[in-house]
Every structure is written in C-alpha cells, then in structure tokens.
Design an enzyme around this catalytic site. Structure first.
Site, PDB file in Angstrom:
ATOM      1  CB  SER A 157      -0.966  -0.031   1.175  1.00 11.86           C
ATOM      2  OG  SER A 157      -1.752  -1.181   1.044  1.00 11.86           O
ATOM      3  NE  ARG A 172       5.832  10.684  -4.720  1.00  9.62           N
ATOM      4  CZ  ARG A 172       4.604  10.469  -5.211  1.00  9.62           C
ATOM      5  NH1 ARG A 172       3.619  10.155  -4.412  1.00  9.62           N
ATOM      6  NH2 ARG A 172       4.352  10.586  -6.497  1.00  9.62           N
ATOM      7  CG  ASP A 210      -4.329   0.184   1.781  1.00  7.35           C
ATOM      8  OD1 ASP A 210      -4.355   0.927   0.785  1.00  7.35           O
ATOM      9  OD2 ASP A 210      -3.872   0.555   2.888  1.00  7.35           O
TER      10      ASP A 210
END
Ligand code: GLC
Length: 493
Positions: A157, A172, A210
């Site tokens: 996630s 990132r 998620d």
C-alpha cells in the site's frame, strides 16, 4: 465554536466555565486554526475534482490516479484458495483465503511484527524478512505440500505505477518509510527473487493497493459498494472509472472505451502545491521535518500517523509560550512521534467532566501534572484535530462521487482512524451532509454511506488474484499492450 452544521455536535463539549481567560483565548485561536467550515469544504471539493481529472490526464497532476488493472468487480461466485500478503505500514500479515463461491469466505492468518528499524533499513532486509514470514506461514499451514506453487495477492500500500496487475514501480515511500533502492524499481521481481532465494513456492499474481482491495472485498459482500477508502496510518481511496475517461492510457491499451478500470487515487498527495488546504504552522512543521517534505499534503492533515504529532506540536508550542504545564518538565513531550492517534482517542473518550483519566495519562506517560483547565484545552484540541481529519476525509469522498456523478452508493472504509477514532464516522457523515445539502434527512437516510469494510488487504487481495487468473484463462488483458510492458520493464531493471 466549530461549525458542524445544523445538528448538535456529536462530541460532548463539557463546560469551559472554570477555564481562565488566557486559556480560553488560546482555545478560541485553535478553533479558528483547525476549523474547516462548510463553505471551505465545498471550495476544497471543487478543487479536488479538478485535481482528480488532472491526475488522469496525459500531463498528469499531483494526485497519481493510478490505473490498477483491476477491471471487474467480483460476482460472488469466485472460488478457490489464495494467499494474501499485507504490507500496510504497521504490521505484516499473511493470510490464506478460501473463497466459497457464495459471497462468503474463510480466512486463516498470521500477523508478524514489522520492526521499526526496518522502515528505514535496507531493501534486502525488507524482502528477506517478508520472504521469511511467508515461509514461516507455509511451514505451519502447509507442512506436507511444500512444493505446490501458490498464487499470491500482494497488498503493497504505497503509490506504485503499474503496467500490469502483477507489477508496480514504487513512485515514492509514504507513511514514514524510507528504505533505499526501492523507489523507482518494480517491487514484484524483488519479492520474487527473495522467495526464490529461500525456495518458497509462491508467485505474485496481483499487486494491489489496500484501497482497491477494500473496494473489491466490500463489493463482494455488498454490491452497492463503489469506492474503497482507508483512514489509517495513511489515507487514500480507490474507485471504478472507465477507460475512455483516462486519457493517459491512450495508445497503451487494447481495451474498449467503456471497460471499467479501478483507480488507486493516492489522494494523500492532493494539494501538494498548497493551494486550498488550510494548513497550520504545525502541519507545515510536520511536512518539513518528514522524510518526504512537500509530499502527501492531504494525508499529513488526516492520517493516523500524523494526528498525535499535530497534537504534540501544539502542546509543546503552548508550553513554550508559557500557556500550559507551567513549572512542569515537558522533556518527554519533545520526542517526535511519541504520541499516536490512540492517545487523542483516549483524551476524547474520558467520561469524566474533570478529565481525571487524562490527568492519569499525562502523569504516567509524560510525568506532567495537568490542571483541569489545561485538560479541557487538551480535549478541545483533540476534538478539533479529529474533526478536521474527518471533515477533510469527507471532502475526498465527495469529490470522487461528484466527479463520477454518483448520487447514491456505499463506500467501504477501513483503517485504525475510521474504526477506532471516536466520532470519526459521524463527523464525516455530517460533513458529507453539509457538502451535498442533505439538511432534512436523518443520517440513516444519507444516500452516500461510508461504512466499515470487509478486509481488503486479505480477502480483497485474494479476490483480485482470483479475478486475475480468471481473466488470464479467458485470454483477457491484465495490463498494457505486451510490447509496452516489455519496454517499460527494461527501463526499470
Ligand atoms: C498511503 C499510501 C497508499 C495507501 C494509504 C493507506 O497513502 O501511499 O498507497 O493506500 O497510505 O494505507
């Protein structure tokens, strides 16, 4: 006074009668700083909608709006056993999910603690640790069929660019992670290499977020679900769009314009340019001192990782200005991130008018003896921070609904803040009512309902693995055109 709309504020206010004037003034300033009124919310929603569109455009914007290659909702008939791995932010979880084919499932799972040092450690350490956990899980649940190749839905996630369902190049790190040599690389080969090194017979069938998992898992049990949101350590949403609304996919796919496509918004990055969000000096400080300044502006005002830190920074500031904890040693309050959102929950939930539970908490945790007026300020501050988080979250939900023209739906929501923070759900619902003007309706009739989700990172990941295998069997695409996947894969080696 917080503008919570026409209804009574959900949180008990308590009396401020005995609070001295200088503290009352501080409270009133905090109220001004942290209140997001209905008008401001609507301005935020308008800007948010534009930014969602921009993220889908060829030029792109600061909200990544990532096509996930999840292109079907489950029909409830999915069957089979799949593994799911959840690397969310706090723990690592391995699940074996059996889909029963009647909108039902069975789940066996183990949780592994993710050592804090690992979040800023090395890439090898991370993948080896994950492979070890998967191996330990298989050894305890499948001691006899160790060589059978298993299909894994990997819930990773963080913002990943995906050319296909099973891969993802990490854009990132978010949520305080800072592991070298992962950003800019595809995480799937890294995990598979670690699994191979350890001889663990697992293939990554789907790499998912998620939020996408939450949407799919909730839709499995409640077909009215059209969106998945997480309000936990981080904050994000996924929804279904259609290919013709995603200009940045033009030329890269062999898909009909009406094909549904789940989008992982990564909306934590909303307003990284600081145009519309009412950031306080505390939000700015959090951003500047974080491992990734100028990123995740929206998330840093909402998510569980930051709520306690905002509270801590305000307390320290007031202490240093001489307004609270006079003659007390506040050394323990100086440690960054030493307060998490659960402390704010405890403060808001103290049932006593004189806040004796808060008194005990501050004495035992920080060695600080508080006065009753100080505690009232601390509680009001927690209410303000928690309310702002819920109202800004609602602005995100409203922006997606408005962009998609959705007037009625269920939104599957998960995460520690959504599930545990007092009044978060009611405060969010009130904000939605203000944005959409549902003035004469009881909350039970609100057409857009944000409600507790099914386990997206476990069941959702397994479902997506099942849906992917089904598409592959049917010869349907699960990513960009093969030549483009190949070309981009070379670039990210
Ligand atoms: C962060 C991550 C995002 C995730 C969210 C909730 O925003 O970047 O991928 O969905 O946290 O866990």
């Amino acid at each position: 006074m917080v503008h919570l709309g026409p209804k009574k504020p959900p949180s008990r206010k308590g009396s401020m009668a005995d609070v001295p004037r200088d503290l009352l003034e501080q409270i009133s300033q905090l109220e001004t700083l942290f209140t997001v009124d209905a008008h401001k919310l609507c301005t935020i929603v308008d800007h948010f909608m534009k930014e969602l569109e921009k993220g889908l455009s060829k030029e792109g914007g600061s909200i990544p709006m990532i096509p996930t290659w999840v292109m079907t909702m489950p029909d409830g008939k999915e069957k089979g056993t799949y593994l799911a791995l959840d690397m969310g932010g706090t723990n690592l979880r391995v699940c074996e999910v059996e889909l029963l084919g009647n909108r039902d499932f069975d789940i066996t799972q183990s949780k592994y603690h993710m050592p804090e040092e690992m979040k800023t450690g090395s890439s090898e350490q991370l993948w080896d640790y994950i492979a070890d956990c998967l191996q330990a899980f298989l050894q305890s649940h499948h001691p006899n069929d160790a060589q059978k190749e298993l299909s894994l839905g990997f819930t990773f996630s963080y913002p990943c660019t995906q050319t296909a369902i099973h891969n993802g190049v990490l854009q990132r790190w978010t949520k305080g992670f800072d592991i070298d040599n992962v950003e800019g690389h595809d995480v799937q080969p890294m995990l598979e290499a670690a699994l191979k090194r350890k001889n663990v017979p697992i293939t990554v069938t789907a790499l998912i977020n998620d939020t996408t998992g939450t949407m799919v898992a909730s839709n499995y049990t409640d077909p009215e679900t059209q969106m998945g949101v997480i309000f936990g350590t981080g904050c994000n949403a996924a929804y279904f769009d259609v290919v013709k609304n995603i200009p940045k996919l033009e030329g890269l796919v062999d898909l009909a314009p009406e094909t549904p496509m789940a989008i992982n918004c990564e909306w934590g990055a909303f307003d990284n340019e600081h145009v519309v969000l009412p950031r306080t000096k505390y939000d700015i400080q959090i951003d500047e001192e974080s491992p990734r300044p100028n990123q995740q502006a929206f998330e840093k005002m909402i998510a569980g990782l930051y709520l306690g830190e905002i509270h801590r920074l305000v307390m320290l500031d007031l202490h240093e200005q001489g307004f609270i904890f006079e003659k007390q040693n506040a050394e323990k309050l100086k440690k960054p991130y030493s307060i998490d959102a659960s402390l704010l929950s405890q403060i808001e939930e103290d049932p006593f008018e004189n806040l004796t539970e808060v008194e005990d908490l501050f004495l035992s945790r920080f060695g600080i003896q508080t006065t009753e007026p100080e505690r009232k300020l601390l509680r009001r501050l927690a209410e303000l921070i928690g309310t702002r988080s819920a109202r800004l979250s609602a602005a995100g939900v409203a922006a997606i609904c408005k962009k998609m023209g959705i007037e009625k739906c269920h939104v599957g929501a998960d995460g520690s803040v959504f599930n545990k923070y007092p009044h978060f759900q009611e405060r969010g619902a009130e904000a939605l009512a203000e944005i959409f003007g549902w003035h004469d309706m009881p909350p039970t009739h609100y057409p857009i309902k944000v409600q507790p989700a099914e386990d997206g990172s476990g069941v959702g990941a397994a479902l997506i693995a099942a849906l992917t295998l089904k598409r592959m069997k049917e010869g349907l695409p699960v990513g960009m055109k093969p030549e483009i996947i190949e070309h981009l894969a070379q670039e990210h080696k």
